[in-house]
Motif scaffolding. Structure first.
Motif, mmCIF file in Angstrom:
data_model
loop_
_atom_site.group_PDB
_atom_site.id
_atom_site.type_symbol
_atom_site.label_atom_id
_atom_site.label_comp_id
_atom_site.label_asym_id
_atom_site.label_seq_id
_atom_site.Cartn_x
_atom_site.Cartn_y
_atom_site.Cartn_z
ATOM 1 N N ALA A 1 3.535 10.207 -7.223
ATOM 2 C CA ALA A 1 4.064 10.889 -8.309
ATOM 3 C C ALA A 1 3.782 10.987 -9.892
ATOM 4 N N HIS A 2 2.320 9.887 -9.964
ATOM 5 C CA HIS A 2 2.377 9.945 -11.343
ATOM 6 C C HIS A 2 1.346 11.529 -11.193
ATOM 7 N N ALA A 3 0.984 11.496 -9.847
ATOM 8 C CA ALA A 3 0.171 13.062 -10.219
ATOM 9 C C ALA A 3 0.846 14.480 -10.452
ATOM 10 N N ALA B 1 1.024 -1.071 0.132
ATOM 11 C CA ALA B 1 0.151 0.185 -0.239
ATOM 12 C C ALA B 1 1.416 1.285 0.196
ATOM 13 N N SER B 2 1.580 1.199 1.237
ATOM 14 C CA SER B 2 2.980 2.405 0.781
ATOM 15 C C SER B 2 3.274 2.731 -1.251
ATOM 16 N N TYR B 3 3.405 1.630 -1.170
ATOM 17 C CA TYR B 3 4.106 1.433 -2.584
ATOM 18 C C TYR B 3 2.719 2.129 -3.690
ATOM 19 N N GLU B 4 1.619 1.585 -3.479
ATOM 20 C CA GLU B 4 1.733 2.055 -4.335
ATOM 21 C C GLU B 4 0.508 4.022 -4.000
ATOM 22 N N GLN B 5 1.208 4.696 -2.632
ATOM 23 C CA GLN B 5 0.925 5.870 -2.132
ATOM 24 C C GLN B 5 1.909 6.827 -2.875
ATOM 25 N N ILE B 6 3.186 5.876 -3.163
ATOM 26 C CA ILE B 6 3.726 6.584 -3.620
ATOM 27 C C ILE B 6 4.043 6.658 -5.475
ATOM 28 N N ILE B 7 3.566 5.576 -6.093
ATOM 29 C CA ILE B 7 3.048 5.999 -7.516
ATOM 30 C C ILE B 7 2.160 6.688 -7.935
ATOM 31 N N ALA B 8 0.972 6.363 -7.343
ATOM 32 C CA ALA B 8 0.208 7.643 -7.545
ATOM 33 C C ALA B 8 0.213 8.917 -6.976
#
Length: 414
Positions: free
Chosen positions: A320-322, A311-318
């Motif tokens: 960064a993509h924003a 979930a932490s990785y998903e937060q990083i990805i979201a």
């Protein structure tokens, strides 16, 4: 034609906004970070006694990635709780990456809104005025700061792998710093930007001590990020791509370790970096190892822990993509027989599950497989002995070279 009230209001806003929009067009140079270091509150053993920074000159040497003819310097008071006054800041070319000596002919004062002194607000970062200063790619730069009074809490980077020098008095232009105190830390220095073309971009390496370079050669600039920067410069198609090392030793995804946790520092260390277009994420070994360091919890706890890591990785990805930043996931390297973590079989299973998620399509934009690059072929849950610094957790300089060579330059093709 009948003009409605809403139409007239819209016309007024268009007339008012048009000049403002014209004024906001970028006419200055494009900037890209060439060097950076994550800021944190230094631990007691890594901070200086306040009296050491009373009327003192601190000379610090950094290693640039991309080069250019104009630069600017970022100074940090991120963890200070009062404004920080610096009476002068100079740059110069050092005679060696491992000595305080500079070429005095290259000494130049920085200015801040035209003045040589600067007051940095509490919790803030300050950027110098641009200065014309030829700085070749992969060259060293000395930054000398004079403090009249010590900071109210230091901001710095303990794991510099580079020697800094301190003397009392204002010696920012001195060719030598006789009798200087030496230590391998950086303080109050956050980044160096270079004026570059519109196609330039920065790679942020977000990580822990393996990115920070534990086990690398002091003043040797042989971390895996340095190797990657060398390869980018050797390739004509990527010479405008920089590497910014935002590793912190002991860093965690889920909790504060040495320095803030990854999500807490993400805005400052990734999103705020100049010209960032890619981030390579190598984080998690300290979280995984810490789970079982003192005792092995039930399987349900392992499963919940892995979910939190992902979930932490998903937060990083979201996040960064924003910001239109591509996110490259790096697999977590083996560390069986580490004298610090002593990982049991359940811990290794967590690492394998997390690495499988990193490698799977649909998560990160790309993957760098540091695990496979550094693992012992005969015992893949161990670091390859040829790349092991000796603690079975951190690579040696040879291991860092293999890591830097494992990053495909095609990831940064324009």
């Amino acid at each position: 034609m009948k003009l409605t009230r809403d139409f007239l209001i819209g016309m007024v806003f268009a007339v008012v906004l048009s000049p403002l929009q014209a004024q906001t067009k970028t006419t200055g140079p494009s900037w890209v970070g060439s060097w950076a270091a994550s800021q944190q509150l230094p631990e007691p053993q890594n901070s200086m006694p306040p009296e050491d920074l009373n009327d003192a000159t601190l000379r610090q040497i950094v290693h640039l990635s991309v080069g250019g003819a104009t630069l600017r310097v970022h100074l940090s008071n991120a963890f200070g709780f009062l404004p920080l006054h610096l009476t002068s800041v100079h740059i110069a070319k050092p005679l060696s990456p491992a000595a305080a000596s500079i070429d005095p002919a290259t000494d130049k004062a920085l200015t801040f809104s035209g003045r040589e002194d600067v007051i940095i607000p509490a919790g803030a970062e300050y950027i110098s005025d641009p200065v014309s200063y030829p700085a070749p790619a992969l060259s060293d730069l000395a930054v000398s700061i004079h403090f009249d009074l010590p900071p109210a809490e230091q901001s710095g980077h303990p794991g510099s792998r580079a020697t800094s020098y301190l003397v009392h008095g204002d010696a920012v232009s001195a060719a030598e710093l006789a009798g200087a105190r030496k230590f391998d830390h950086w303080y109050q220095l956050a980044a160096i930007d270079i004026a570059a073309g519109p196609d330039a971009g920065a790679i942020v390496a977000l990580g822990d001590s393996i990115t920070d370079g534990h086990g690398a050669t002091t003043n040797g600039n042989d971390r895996w990020t340095d190797v990657l920067a060398q390869r980018l410069q050797a390739n004509a198609g990527t010479r405008n791509i920089s590497v910014l090392n935002q590793g912190i030793g002991g860093n965690h995804l889920l909790t504060d370790g040495l320095g803030p946790n990854v999500l807490a520092r993400f805005d400052r260390d990734v999103l705020a970096q100049t010209g960032v277009r890619w981030v390579i994420v190598l984080e998690g070994v300290n979280d995984i190892g810490g789970l079982t360091r003192l005792s092995d919890p039930p399987q349900a706890d392992h499963e919940a822990f892995v979910r939190r890591i992902l979930a932490s990785y998903e937060q990083i990805i979201a996040r960064a993509h924003a910001a239109h930043i591509q996110v490259i996931g790096a697999t977590i390297m083996p560390y069986t027989d580490s004298g610090y973590y002593h990982p049991p079989a359940s811990n290794e299973a967590d690492r394998q599950a997390i690495n499988a998620w990193i490698r799977a399509a649909g998560h990160f934009d790309a993957v760098v497989d540091f695990d496979r690059a550094t693992a012992d072929p005969k015992r893949p849950d161990h670091l390859n002995p040829a790349y092991d610094s000796g603690d079975h957790l951190h690579p040696s300089a040879s291991g860092y070279r293999v890591m830097g060579e494992a990053v495909p330059l095609t990831l940064f093709a324009r």
